[in-house]
Scaffold this motif. Structure first.
Motif, PDB file in Angstrom:
ATOM      1  N   GLU A   1       0.864  -1.177   0.000  1.00 49.74           N
ATOM      2  CA  GLU A   1       0.000   0.000   0.000  1.00 49.74           C
ATOM      3  C   GLU A   1       0.902   1.229   0.000  1.00 49.74           C
ATOM      4  O   GLU A   1       1.768   1.368   0.865  1.00 49.74           O
ATOM      5  CB  GLU A   1      -0.890  -0.002   1.244  1.00 49.74           C
ATOM      6  CG  GLU A   1      -1.901   1.114   1.285  1.00 49.74           C
ATOM      7  CD  GLU A   1      -2.740   1.068   2.558  1.00 49.74           C
ATOM      8  OE1 GLU A   1      -3.136   2.149   3.019  1.00 49.74           O
ATOM      9  OE2 GLU A   1      -2.972  -0.027   3.079  1.00 49.74           O
ATOM     10  N   SER A   2       0.721   2.125  -0.956  1.00 53.16           N
ATOM     11  CA  SER A   2       1.581   3.313  -1.072  1.00 53.16           C
ATOM     12  C   SER A   2       1.393   4.280   0.085  1.00 53.16           C
ATOM     13  O   SER A   2       0.333   4.319   0.714  1.00 53.16           O
ATOM     14  CB  SER A   2       1.288   4.053  -2.381  1.00 53.16           C
ATOM     15  OG  SER A   2       1.665   3.275  -3.482  1.00 53.16           O
ATOM     16  N   PHE A   3       2.415   5.053   0.333  1.00 54.06           N
ATOM     17  CA  PHE A   3       2.354   6.159   1.280  1.00 54.06           C
ATOM     18  C   PHE A   3       1.881   7.407   0.528  1.00 54.06           C
ATOM     19  O   PHE A   3       1.972   7.463  -0.700  1.00 54.06           O
ATOM     20  CB  PHE A   3       3.747   6.436   1.859  1.00 54.06           C
ATOM     21  CG  PHE A   3       4.243   5.392   2.815  1.00 54.06           C
ATOM     22  CD1 PHE A   3       4.041   5.526   4.183  1.00 54.06           C
ATOM     23  CD2 PHE A   3       4.938   4.283   2.366  1.00 54.06           C
ATOM     24  CE1 PHE A   3       4.511   4.583   5.077  1.00 54.06           C
ATOM     25  CE2 PHE A   3       5.413   3.326   3.246  1.00 54.06           C
ATOM     26  CZ  PHE A   3       5.201   3.483   4.609  1.00 54.06           C
ATOM     27  N   THR A   4       1.410   8.411   1.240  1.00 53.17           N
ATOM     28  CA  THR A   4       1.079   9.685   0.597  1.00 53.17           C
ATOM     29  C   THR A   4       2.267  10.645   0.651  1.00 53.17           C
ATOM     30  O   THR A   4       2.324  11.591  -0.120  1.00 53.17           O
ATOM     31  CB  THR A   4      -0.148  10.353   1.257  1.00 53.17           C
ATOM     32  OG1 THR A   4       0.099  10.527   2.646  1.00 53.17           O
ATOM     33  CG2 THR A   4      -1.394   9.507   1.053  1.00 53.17           C
ATOM     34  N   LYS A   5       3.199  10.408   1.571  1.00 53.31           N
ATOM     35  CA  LYS A   5       4.455  11.165   1.673  1.00 53.31           C
ATOM     36  C   LYS A   5       5.607  10.178   1.538  1.00 53.31           C
ATOM     37  O   LYS A   5       5.462   8.997   1.882  1.00 53.31           O
ATOM     38  CB  LYS A   5       4.582  11.843   3.039  1.00 53.31           C
ATOM     39  CG  LYS A   5       3.546  12.875   3.351  1.00 53.31           C
ATOM     40  CD  LYS A   5       3.828  13.429   4.753  1.00 53.31           C
ATOM     41  CE  LYS A   5       2.772  14.420   5.186  1.00 53.31           C
ATOM     42  NZ  LYS A   5       3.036  14.892   6.569  1.00 53.31           N
ATOM     43  N   ILE A   6       6.743  10.642   1.077  1.00 57.08           N
ATOM     44  CA  ILE A   6       7.914   9.774   0.989  1.00 57.08           C
ATOM     45  C   ILE A   6       8.307   9.345   2.407  1.00 57.08           C
ATOM     46  O   ILE A   6       8.531  10.188   3.275  1.00 57.08           O
ATOM     47  CB  ILE A   6       9.080  10.475   0.268  1.00 57.08           C
ATOM     48  CG1 ILE A   6       8.707  10.691  -1.196  1.00 57.08           C
ATOM     49  CG2 ILE A   6      10.361   9.654   0.387  1.00 57.08           C
ATOM     50  CD1 ILE A   6       9.739  11.401  -2.020  1.00 57.08           C
ATOM     51  N   PRO A   7       8.368   8.029   2.657  1.00 59.01           N
ATOM     52  CA  PRO A   7       8.647   7.546   4.009  1.00 59.01           C
ATOM     53  C   PRO A   7      10.140   7.540   4.339  1.00 59.01           C
ATOM     54  O   PRO A   7      10.993   7.596   3.452  1.00 59.01           O
ATOM     55  CB  PRO A   7       8.117   6.111   3.964  1.00 59.01           C
ATOM     56  CG  PRO A   7       8.344   5.694   2.549  1.00 59.01           C
ATOM     57  CD  PRO A   7       8.071   6.933   1.730  1.00 59.01           C
ATOM     58  N   ASN A   8      10.409   7.453   5.624  1.00 54.38           N
ATOM     59  CA  ASN A   8      11.753   7.181   6.105  1.00 54.38           C
ATOM     60  C   ASN A   8      11.930   5.666   6.083  1.00 54.38           C
ATOM     61  O   ASN A   8      10.978   4.923   6.335  1.00 54.38           O
ATOM     62  CB  ASN A   8      11.927   7.684   7.541  1.00 54.38           C
ATOM     63  CG  ASN A   8      11.800   9.181   7.617  1.00 54.38           C
ATOM     64  OD1 ASN A   8      12.587   9.913   7.039  1.00 54.38           O
ATOM     65  ND2 ASN A   8      10.789   9.648   8.320  1.00 54.38           N
ATOM     66  N   ILE A   9      13.145   5.211   5.802  1.00 55.53           N
ATOM     67  CA  ILE A   9      13.418   3.783   5.739  1.00 55.53           C
ATOM     68  C   ILE A   9      14.548   3.447   6.706  1.00 55.53           C
ATOM     69  O   ILE A   9      15.586   4.109   6.694  1.00 55.53           O
ATOM     70  CB  ILE A   9      13.847   3.334   4.324  1.00 55.53           C
ATOM     71  CG1 ILE A   9      12.878   3.821   3.242  1.00 55.53           C
ATOM     72  CG2 ILE A   9      14.055   1.817   4.277  1.00 55.53           C
ATOM     73  CD1 ILE A   9      11.549   3.141   3.214  1.00 55.53           C
ATOM     74  N   MET A  10      14.325   2.431   7.512  1.00 54.41           N
ATOM     75  CA  MET A  10      15.386   1.867   8.346  1.00 54.41           C
ATOM     76  C   MET A  10      15.712   0.492   7.771  1.00 54.41           C
ATOM     77  O   MET A  10      14.807  -0.323   7.542  1.00 54.41           O
ATOM     78  CB  MET A  10      14.929   1.733   9.793  1.00 54.41           C
ATOM     79  CG  MET A  10      14.677   3.063  10.466  1.00 54.41           C
ATOM     80  SD  MET A  10      13.953   2.933  12.115  1.00 54.41           S
ATOM     81  CE  MET A  10      14.990   1.749  12.910  1.00 54.41           C
TER      82      MET A  10
END
Length: 99
Positions: free
Chosen positions: A36-45
């Protein structure tokens, strides 16, 4: 907050795996798509969760994230020198402060 996570193992049985032979700088790239896509660019760990590596050379490995979008990101598994990697496991968490 929205959170997505996953884990995967990549190895010599995958097409394009170039970390087992050669020398010098070598990279393996793979793209992870969010269900499911995000609406904002996410942070990735991103974390290295395991490695299968030949023991006759120094162990050199780095994992990092590249090209993050709202629907996917790229994982890079990086090595250099005469290191020979049979496989590597990674786990990741993507998060965004959206509602």
């Amino acid at each position: 907050m929205k959170i997505r996570n996953g884990q995967a193992y990549y190895d010599k049985t995958i097409g394009g795996w170039n970390l087992l032979t050669g020398d010098g700088i070598r990279d393996y790239y793979t793209t992870i798509s969010f269900k499911e896509s995000f609406t904002k660019i996410p942070n990735i760990m991103l974390a290295l969760s395991g490695v299968d590596i030949i023991n006759k050379h120094n162990s050199r490995i780095k994992v990092y994230v590249d090209n993050v979008t709202t629907h996917d990101f790229t994982i890079c598994i990086h090595t250099w020198g005469d290191t020979e990697i049979y496989g590597a496991g990674v786990c990741w968490i993507a998060y965004s402060d959206e509602n």
